[in-house]
Design a protein around this motif. Structure first.
Motif, PDB file in Angstrom:
ATOM      1  N   SER A   3       0.829  -1.192   0.000  1.00 41.04           N
ATOM      2  CA  SER A   3       0.000   0.000   0.000  1.00 41.04           C
ATOM      3  C   SER A   3       0.864   1.243   0.000  1.00 41.04           C
ATOM      4  O   SER A   3       1.975   1.245   0.517  1.00 41.04           O
ATOM      5  CB  SER A   3      -0.915   0.002   1.230  1.00 41.04           C
ATOM      6  OG  SER A   3      -1.577   1.233   1.349  1.00 41.04           O
ATOM      7  N   ARG A   5      -0.215   3.989   1.499  1.00 38.98           N
ATOM      8  CA  ARG A   5      -0.746   4.826   2.563  1.00 38.98           C
ATOM      9  C   ARG A   5       0.337   5.154   3.582  1.00 38.98           C
ATOM     10  O   ARG A   5       1.314   4.424   3.739  1.00 38.98           O
ATOM     11  CB  ARG A   5      -1.925   4.141   3.266  1.00 38.98           C
ATOM     12  CG  ARG A   5      -1.569   2.951   4.109  1.00 38.98           C
ATOM     13  CD  ARG A   5      -2.809   2.224   4.595  1.00 38.98           C
ATOM     14  NE  ARG A   5      -3.478   1.602   3.471  1.00 38.98           N
ATOM     15  CZ  ARG A   5      -4.649   2.008   3.002  1.00 38.98           C
ATOM     16  NH1 ARG A   5      -5.265   3.015   3.543  1.00 38.98           N
ATOM     17  NH2 ARG A   5      -5.187   1.407   1.971  1.00 38.98           N
ATOM     18  N   ALA A  11      -2.086   8.566  10.301  1.00 37.23           N
ATOM     19  CA  ALA A  11      -3.393   8.563   9.664  1.00 37.23           C
ATOM     20  C   ALA A  11      -4.324   9.546  10.358  1.00 37.23           C
ATOM     21  O   ALA A  11      -4.277   9.707  11.572  1.00 37.23           O
ATOM     22  CB  ALA A  11      -3.992   7.152   9.712  1.00 37.23           C
ATOM     23  N   GLU A 158      -4.485  -1.593  -3.174  1.00 37.50           N
ATOM     24  CA  GLU A 158      -3.554  -0.497  -2.924  1.00 37.50           C
ATOM     25  C   GLU A 158      -4.243   0.827  -3.202  1.00 37.50           C
ATOM     26  O   GLU A 158      -5.316   0.875  -3.807  1.00 37.50           O
ATOM     27  CB  GLU A 158      -2.301  -0.621  -3.794  1.00 37.50           C
ATOM     28  CG  GLU A 158      -2.570  -0.530  -5.287  1.00 37.50           C
ATOM     29  CD  GLU A 158      -1.296  -0.586  -6.118  1.00 37.50           C
ATOM     30  OE1 GLU A 158      -0.213  -0.760  -5.541  1.00 37.50           O
ATOM     31  OE2 GLU A 158      -1.395  -0.435  -7.344  1.00 37.50           O
ATOM     32  N   ASP A 159      -3.613   1.912  -2.745  1.00 41.20           N
ATOM     33  CA  ASP A 159      -4.160   3.235  -2.948  1.00 41.20           C
ATOM     34  C   ASP A 159      -4.068   3.657  -4.412  1.00 41.20           C
ATOM     35  O   ASP A 159      -3.290   3.103  -5.196  1.00 41.20           O
ATOM     36  CB  ASP A 159      -3.402   4.265  -2.095  1.00 41.20           C
ATOM     37  CG  ASP A 159      -3.614   4.053  -0.602  1.00 41.20           C
ATOM     38  OD1 ASP A 159      -4.708   3.602  -0.229  1.00 41.20           O
ATOM     39  OD2 ASP A 159      -2.687   4.342   0.172  1.00 41.20           O
ATOM     40  N   ASP A 164      -6.594   7.682  -0.997  1.00 42.85           N
ATOM     41  CA  ASP A 164      -6.328   6.562  -0.108  1.00 42.85           C
ATOM     42  C   ASP A 164      -7.560   5.665  -0.064  1.00 42.85           C
ATOM     43  O   ASP A 164      -8.647   6.117   0.309  1.00 42.85           O
ATOM     44  CB  ASP A 164      -6.009   7.061   1.312  1.00 42.85           C
ATOM     45  CG  ASP A 164      -4.674   7.778   1.383  1.00 42.85           C
ATOM     46  OD1 ASP A 164      -3.792   7.458   0.575  1.00 42.85           O
ATOM     47  OD2 ASP A 164      -4.527   8.664   2.251  1.00 42.85           O
ATOM     48  N   ARG A 232      -6.882  13.354   0.383  1.00 46.66           N
ATOM     49  CA  ARG A 232      -6.761  12.026  -0.222  1.00 46.66           C
ATOM     50  C   ARG A 232      -7.915  11.105   0.180  1.00 46.66           C
ATOM     51  O   ARG A 232      -7.899   9.920  -0.125  1.00 46.66           O
ATOM     52  CB  ARG A 232      -5.415  11.395   0.173  1.00 46.66           C
ATOM     53  CG  ARG A 232      -4.204  12.093  -0.476  1.00 46.66           C
ATOM     54  CD  ARG A 232      -2.917  11.358  -0.149  1.00 46.66           C
ATOM     55  NE  ARG A 232      -2.950   9.961  -0.577  1.00 46.66           N
ATOM     56  CZ  ARG A 232      -2.669   9.538  -1.816  1.00 46.66           C
ATOM     57  NH1 ARG A 232      -2.328  10.401  -2.757  1.00 46.66           N
ATOM     58  NH2 ARG A 232      -2.712   8.246  -2.114  1.00 46.66           N
TER      59      ARG A 232
END
Length: 315
Positions: A3, A5, A11, A158-159, A164, A232
């Motif tokens: 990922s 992220r 976060a 995945e992003d 995201d 995002r």
């Protein structure tokens, strides 16, 4: 596949401006739909009862007061919900044929295992899971529920470059994109930007199987869609629907059938540049958590329930 992220400690908090807090589905077969969401999708009932009259009024749907309601949550307990509301059948309603909320996009842990579980449920698969050429971010599947609601059940890998996408922390987890069937994509985009403070994301023209199948269009017919976001964080997918689409049929004073309401976090209600359907109020229960909420209607009559998060939720 790794990922893109940031690390978990970087976060943002879940409850913030632009977060989809809930999707509301109206179904005439309430008991069976509840079994589908609870037993097949594995969601947990966290609240059940009747729709309070003041809540129905806030939706602009006073006739929904007293209807049976259940609030469900993924076992991850992250703060996102799915709400079922009982409603009478609406003659003339067909999924993916009318303007309004067309689908809720939900992240799932294993889309192929979930597809196998749907065989004996009330969900009809209209798009079996498969990888899509040119899209390496997720494996999609589309289903229709008993209420005529459409769910996109996507296994995120995945992003995206500018968004995201949430990895599932439960077999069926959060609603992360609300899909809007628009009569005028530009008008809906302008509304979400100017009235709700969302940002414009990417625009794509793709062969869209759900739309093409619903309208009998060639498989290679392309529809244009535009994403909206906050930073995002993805929020909505605005699909330009074909000329043959119609206004969503709706009972007098009631909620529209199928995908009926999106509950969206906003930093402050006084920044919303659209008329409220009713004055802001505070409702009990885990969805609202003591926060003020109010609703606005979009260009095609779609209902946005806005829950005030406060400035801290935007950190």
């Amino acid at each position: 596949m790794p990922s893109m992220r940031p690390q978990a400690d970087a976060a943002p908090v879940f409850d913030r401006h632009g977060r989809i807090k809930a999707g509301t589905v109206v179904t005439a077969d309430f008991d069976a739909s509840l079994v589908d969401y609870r037993d097949t999708l594995g969601l947990t009932v966290v609240e059940a009862g009747a729709v309070p009259s003041d809540l129905a009024a806030s939706w602009g749907a006073p006739a929904a007061g007293g209807a049976r309601m259940a609030l469900l949550a993924p076992v991850s307990g992250n703060g996102c919900f799915l709400r079922l509301v009982e409603g009478a059948p609406v003659p003339g309603y067909r999924p993916a044929r009318s303007f309004g909320w067309a689908a809720f996009e939900i992240t799932v842990a294993d889309v192929f295992a979930l597809h196998a579980r749907l065989a004996d449920s009330g969900f009809t698969v209209i798009g079996p899971p498969k990888k899509v050429a040119g899209f390496n971010n997720f494996i999609p599947m589309q289903v229709v529920g008993r209420g005529g609601e459409i769910l996109y059940l996507n296994q995120v890998l995945e992003d995206m470059a500018d968004l995201d996408l949430p990895l599932a922390a439960a077999p069926v987890d959060v609603i992360f994109i609300a899909v809007q069937a628009a009569s005028d994509r530009a008008a809906t985009l302008a509304f979400q930007r100017q009235a709700l403070g969302l940002e414009e994301g990417g625009t794509f023209a793709i062969p869209y199987g759900v739309i093409n199948n619903a309208f009998g269009l060639p498989a290679d017919h392309r529809s244009t869609l535009t994403m909206t976001k906050v930073g995002r964080l993805p929020v909505a997918e605005i699909d330009q629907y074909p000329p043959d689409a119609t206004a969503r049929p709706r009972p007098a004073g009631g909620l529209p059938p199928g995908n009926a309401v999106i509950s969206l976090g906003v930093d402050r209600l006084d920044r919303v540049a659209a008329p409220l359907l009713a004055p802001a109020t505070v409702h009990p229960g885990p969805l609202y958590a003591g926060r003020r909420s109010a609703c606005v209607a979009g260009p095609d009559g779609e209902i946005y329930e806005l829950i005030e998060m406060g400035e801290v939720g935007n950190a």
